[in-house]
Design a protein around this motif. Sequence first.
Motif, PDB file in Angstrom:
ATOM      1  N   ALA A 193       0.890  -1.161   0.000  1.00 40.64           N
ATOM      2  CA  ALA A 193       0.000   0.000   0.000  1.00 40.64           C
ATOM      3  C   ALA A 193       0.924   1.206   0.000  1.00 40.64           C
ATOM      4  CB  ALA A 193      -0.921   0.006   1.212  1.00 40.64           C
ATOM      5  N   GLY A 230      -8.604  -0.603   0.897  1.00 46.57           N
ATOM      6  CA  GLY A 230      -9.649   0.181   0.246  1.00 46.57           C
ATOM      7  C   GLY A 230     -11.042  -0.214   0.653  1.00 46.57           C
ATOM      8  N   GLU A 231     -11.184  -1.378   1.326  1.00 45.68           N
ATOM      9  CA  GLU A 231     -12.487  -1.846   1.783  1.00 45.68           C
ATOM     10  C   GLU A 231     -12.659  -1.552   3.278  1.00 45.68           C
ATOM     11  OE1 GLU A 231     -13.373  -5.926   0.935  1.00 45.68           O
ATOM     12  OE2 GLU A 231     -12.048  -5.938  -0.815  1.00 45.68           O
ATOM     13  N   ARG A 268     -10.518   0.668   7.633  1.00 48.72           N
ATOM     14  CA  ARG A 268     -10.146   0.605   6.234  1.00 48.72           C
ATOM     15  C   ARG A 268      -8.692   1.048   6.081  1.00 48.72           C
ATOM     16  NH1 ARG A 268     -13.616   3.999   4.169  1.00 48.72           N
ATOM     17  NH2 ARG A 268     -12.197   5.776   4.272  1.00 48.72           N
ATOM     18  N   ASP A 315      -5.910   2.561   3.632  1.00 49.77           N
ATOM     19  CA  ASP A 315      -5.773   3.329   2.402  1.00 49.77           C
ATOM     20  C   ASP A 315      -4.837   2.585   1.439  1.00 49.77           C
ATOM     21  OD1 ASP A 315      -5.304   5.129   0.398  1.00 49.77           O
ATOM     22  OD2 ASP A 315      -4.569   6.737   1.687  1.00 49.77           O
ATOM     23  N   PRO A 316      -5.315   2.194   0.236  1.00 53.09           N
ATOM     24  CA  PRO A 316      -4.449   1.460  -0.696  1.00 53.09           C
ATOM     25  C   PRO A 316      -3.230   2.243  -1.159  1.00 53.09           C
ATOM     26  CG  PRO A 316      -6.518   2.080  -1.756  1.00 53.09           C
ATOM     27  CD  PRO A 316      -6.678   2.381  -0.305  1.00 53.09           C
TER      28      PRO A 316
END
Length: 230
Positions: A134, A171-172, A224, A226-227
């Motif tokens: 990420a 991202g999820e 969540r 962050d990608p």
Amino acid sequence: MPDGSPRVLVVEDDQPLAAAVAEGLAAEGFRVEVALDGGGGLALARNRRFDLIVLDLLLPTIDGLRFCDLLRKDGDWTPVLVLTAKRGELAETEALETGADDFLTKPFSFRVLVARLRSLLRRHRRERPTTLTAGDLVLDTVGHRCVRGDTEIDLTPREFALLECLLRRAGEAVHKRELLDEVWDWAFDDDSNIVEVYVGYLRRKVDDPFGREAIRTVRGVGYRLDPAGG
């Protein structure tokens, strides 16, 4: 029994119990070996390949916590289910923090034991990428290393597992119950704050020193990652 049957090492010093567990698991299709002390069990684990380990804590020669610690330091990430008469949050936390994957207290339901072992087996065998990224945050699940940029980050086994779960779904929004099931595998109920505690630990290691906010709270849901790495 088919050669592809899961191999289980039972490390238990109560001989009648060890024999009963071994017999029951064999009837469920597992190939079982038994060690009656921690030293013998560790020698077996180091010299043979097992798919699962059932481990007592109160063992002669090497206790269960030390066994698990040495196993993980060897780089062996075979799933370990602790089966013990020790009760309470402290015992569970110590075992899980040392590298165990699940915790079941005696007396226990044999059907629950089998269900948990099959759950651990499914998780362990699931084919997944071995390097997760990420942004500049990189997790090597084979080498068990975490790096952000040029800085290597030291994570405990539980912190590593939690970060891996978040990275695999970057991202999820991952629900707290899903994190409990994936990382602690039923060891805690929904009211436990163990996820919040460990997310705090992770943030202090992978975000705060680098001025990042990769791990975000999703109110009423969970977390969540962050990608882009924050």
